[in-house]
Design an enzyme around this catalytic site. Sequence first.
Site, PDB file in Angstrom:
ATOM      1  N   ASP A  38      -3.685 -23.385  34.259  1.00  0.00           N
ATOM      2  CA  ASP A  38      -2.653 -23.784  33.289  1.00  0.00           C
ATOM      3  C   ASP A  38      -1.458 -22.836  33.373  1.00  0.00           C
ATOM      4  O   ASP A  38      -1.066 -22.223  32.377  1.00  0.00           O
ATOM      5  CB  ASP A  38      -3.193 -23.775  31.844  1.00  0.00           C
ATOM      6  CG  ASP A  38      -4.424 -24.645  31.692  1.00  0.00           C
ATOM      7  OD1 ASP A  38      -4.455 -25.730  32.276  1.00  0.00           O
ATOM      8  OD2 ASP A  38      -5.354 -24.219  30.984  1.00  0.00           O
ATOM      9  N   GLU A 203      -4.375 -34.157  29.273  1.00  0.00           N
ATOM     10  CA  GLU A 203      -4.064 -32.867  28.650  1.00  0.00           C
ATOM     11  C   GLU A 203      -2.942 -32.177  29.410  1.00  0.00           C
ATOM     12  O   GLU A 203      -2.289 -32.793  30.253  1.00  0.00           O
ATOM     13  CB  GLU A 203      -5.315 -31.985  28.544  1.00  0.00           C
ATOM     14  CG  GLU A 203      -6.089 -31.803  29.806  1.00  0.00           C
ATOM     15  CD  GLU A 203      -7.438 -31.108  29.588  1.00  0.00           C
ATOM     16  OE1 GLU A 203      -7.806 -30.827  28.446  1.00  0.00           O
ATOM     17  OE2 GLU A 203      -8.117 -30.837  30.583  1.00  0.00           O
TER      18      GLU A 203
END
Length: 333
Positions: A38, A203
């Site tokens: 991420d 997501e």
Amino acid sequence: MRIEYLAAAKICLAIATQVAAAFPDPLPLTGPFFFVHDPSLVQRDDGKYFLFTTHDKAGIITATHLNGPWTEVGSILPDNSSIQLPGRDDIWAPDVSFHNGEFYAYYAVSTFGSQDSAIGLAISQTMEPGSWVDHGLVFNSTTGDEFNAIDPNLSIDELGNPILTFGSFWDNIFQVSLTKDLRTVTSSPVQVSFNSTSPNPEEGAFVWKHGSFFYLFISSGEQYSEPFRTDDLPPAGDEYKVFVGRSKSAHGPFLDKNGIDMRETGGTLVLGSHGNIYAPGGQVIFTDKKTNRDVFVYHYVPVDSPSPYNDSFSSLGLNGIDWSSEWPVLTAL
Ligand SMILES: *[C@@H]1O[C@H](CO)[C@@H](O)[C@H](O)[C@H]1NC(C)=O
Ligand SMILES: *[C@@H]1O[C@H](CO)[C@@H](O)[C@H](O)[C@H]1NC(C)=O
Ligand SMILES: *[C@@H]1O[C@H](CO)[C@@H](O)[C@H](O)[C@H]1NC(C)=O
Ligand SMILES: *[C@@H]1O[C@H](CO)[C@@H](O)[C@H](O)[C@H]1NC(C)=O
Ligand SMILES: *[C@@H]1O[C@H](CO)[C@@H](O)[C@H](O)[C@H]1NC(C)=O
């Protein structure tokens, strides 16, 4: 005859489309392996690159050249988050950007499979380790909410108002409005993307303005095997991929290239597994001040990782972006 000719032309077109869908390899990096998940990448005015990652209490990894070497120098929250929730010592998905003369890091506190989650905020003048001040809770979710308060992304809408885009699983991607000081949520969450064919797959969203559009990027699919195992990856086809939709407003509705709303399972593929790249996602864009180029930043698991193959080999991917069609097409860097 004519029909056969058309059929042949269609096959050629299909082959050409497949060739066009081949993705460019990421920039080769120099230096030793470093973990990144991420990613958020920010360049300071002096040219230095700061890369932030999930785990390592929101790890800070720096470099003076985009192709490395990259060195982990510390953490945003070495003493854990002040948010009193499980996961406060294992920060996820820091999202760093520059506003009002300071660097703002929104981060997530949660545990795998839980909806008792929160988005927090830390602020720094320099991004260096030791410079971050934790301001704690901005927004949270609890079991039973429609959404999950993780994977935050701050963006500024067409009227100059700040919004946080967030979410994963539990009905996918939502947005809330923030006060001008970027610390307090002022609206209820509104859904901006949802995949109805699979219960929980989106997501890692973020909103990026280019030209006259706001682009919503999401990671769709699974990043871990199901049932959850850290020593295995999802099967081919179910793994992370990056999709995009766009809108004239930062609040949506975001439509894909075929005009399908992202709340109705729309999304145009930007990046999927190819060659040595498996399950790319967690994407972000930054504009390199040295070259004035937009750079697409993501994590992936290299197919040639040592066996058994797991997420701890997650690596940094960097590509250029060709915006000439007004849709993002990845290029080599
Ligand atoms: C951070 O969390 C870990 C694990 O819960 C704990 O051992 C440690 O003492 C915490 N650190 C601080 C400074 O509170
Ligand atoms: C945040 O957590 C509190 C409990 O600490 C809860 O009452 C509240 O409903 C939560 N907020 C959201 C948006 O779920
Ligand atoms: C969040 O969005 C902003 C602005 O749209 C962008 O600059 C930033 O890179 C994004 N960050 C992440 C981690 O997605
Ligand atoms: C991933 O594999 C490496 C090497 O086999 C191992 O050291 C590590 O513990 C594994 N990590 C996870 C999360 O399973
Ligand atoms: C939606 O979910 C299906 C089934 O998991 C998947 O094949 C597709 O790629 C997903 N699309 C988007 C845009 O998330």
